[in-house]
Design an enzyme around this catalytic site. Sequence first.
Site, mmCIF file in Angstrom:
data_model
loop_
_atom_site.group_PDB
_atom_site.id
_atom_site.type_symbol
_atom_site.label_atom_id
_atom_site.label_comp_id
_atom_site.label_asym_id
_atom_site.label_seq_id
_atom_site.Cartn_x
_atom_site.Cartn_y
_atom_site.Cartn_z
ATOM 1 N N PRO A 234 0.811 -1.212 0.000
ATOM 2 C CA PRO A 234 0.000 0.000 0.000
ATOM 3 C C PRO A 234 0.849 1.270 0.000
ATOM 4 O O PRO A 234 0.330 2.358 0.228
ATOM 5 C CB PRO A 234 -0.750 -0.120 1.328
ATOM 6 C CG PRO A 234 0.289 -0.725 2.238
ATOM 7 C CD PRO A 234 1.154 -1.627 1.382
ATOM 8 N N ARG A 236 4.427 2.397 -1.988
ATOM 9 C CA ARG A 236 4.875 2.967 -3.261
ATOM 10 C C ARG A 236 5.170 1.816 -4.215
ATOM 11 O O ARG A 236 5.787 0.822 -3.843
ATOM 12 C CB ARG A 236 6.141 3.827 -3.079
ATOM 13 C CG ARG A 236 5.878 5.251 -2.604
ATOM 14 C CD ARG A 236 5.220 6.076 -3.722
ATOM 15 N NE ARG A 236 5.169 7.488 -3.428
ATOM 16 C CZ ARG A 236 4.146 8.097 -2.834
ATOM 17 N NH1 ARG A 236 3.110 7.386 -2.437
ATOM 18 N NH2 ARG A 236 4.170 9.395 -2.628
ATOM 19 N N GLU A 265 3.430 5.191 -11.437
ATOM 20 C CA GLU A 265 2.937 6.407 -10.789
ATOM 21 C C GLU A 265 4.053 7.245 -10.167
ATOM 22 O O GLU A 265 3.809 8.401 -9.800
ATOM 23 C CB GLU A 265 1.954 6.055 -9.679
ATOM 24 C CG GLU A 265 0.702 5.332 -10.112
ATOM 25 C CD GLU A 265 -0.190 5.031 -8.927
ATOM 26 O OE1 GLU A 265 -1.210 5.717 -8.771
ATOM 27 O OE2 GLU A 265 0.152 4.128 -8.137
ATOM 28 N N HIS A 292 -5.041 3.100 -6.256
ATOM 29 C CA HIS A 292 -4.472 4.100 -5.349
ATOM 30 C C HIS A 292 -5.573 4.777 -4.518
ATOM 31 O O HIS A 292 -5.731 5.995 -4.520
ATOM 32 C CB HIS A 292 -3.679 5.146 -6.130
ATOM 33 C CG HIS A 292 -2.536 5.709 -5.319
ATOM 34 N ND1 HIS A 292 -1.257 5.803 -5.799
ATOM 35 C CD2 HIS A 292 -2.487 6.199 -4.051
ATOM 36 C CE1 HIS A 292 -0.468 6.343 -4.881
ATOM 37 N NE2 HIS A 292 -1.190 6.577 -3.809
#
Length: 335
Positions: A234, A236, A265, A292
């Site tokens: 959860p 990066r 991202e 996300h």
Amino acid sequence: MADLPLVVLTNRTFPETRAMFEGRAHVVANDGIEPWPRARLLEEVRKASGLMAFMTEQIDAEFLEACPELRIIGAALKGYDNIDVEAARQRGVMVTIVPDLLTEPTAELAIGLAIALGRRVLEGDALVRGGDFAGWRPRLYGRGLHGSTVGILGFGKVGQVIARQLEGFGCRILASDLSPVAAVATSVEFATPEHLLEVSDFVFLALPLADATVGMIGASELARMKPGAFLINPARGSLVDESAVADALEAGRLGGYAADVFAFEDWARDDRPLRIDQRLSQPGARTVLTPHIGSATVSARRMIEAAAARSIVQGLAGEIPDGLVTPLEQLGKTC
């Protein structure tokens, strides 16, 4: 209105967030779901004094050079690797973040991902929706948190909240961090990263993105993990080598992978992939992937936006804003 400073909100916000600037600033806001292209964003921010930024913006030296009136960037973020803080400091631009409001919902989602992955929730959902469900059958046996060993790599605020929330699940909790961590009021055992990977049934990643953490879960680390273990990310996307994860899933070594974040991202990485490895999203991949949404509860997003807006208002009023990353005395010019 002509004498008020200009503030740009780069993504859609709640009406009450915009209302916080009434009488204090003229606001230009992106009301769409998609971020503005960089050229459009620069056009809007060129004469702005304040900017509310999200993770969709890459604020680098070139960006800051094109926005000479900018005085403060209020980031609706906890991690801010998409902002060149040093370049901002040199130009006297304040940068603020929201350090705490994302923690609880992110930890909560991480546990939800682990349950969905271990208990094969998506496979069960597809079975029921497929029209062939005729009632209970001895199938889709998975792994629950109860009685499992759970490892948490990274024991900052998010890692600690994951541990606290897990205490009621009846699992053994191990933790490891890159730096010494003060004792917390949980039944956590500290372990080396190597031992944690070797014995954990579920491994949670709760580390920030930095030079030392990019790709820290690669082929060798995945090979060290307990066969059939589950990996939950959860934090990066670039903490893991997504292709190595796909390889480990295909080989049957990794039991499953759940992620709310993806390497493409991470805008600050010039070498980031352009897309998610398609093997992770194909049918039967033993993955749970969410877009996300770690902090995407209505209450959390309202508070995050309000905190970012408040810091911008404070900074433009000549006050020391909440969540300031760089001390005022270190800024390159007077703000």
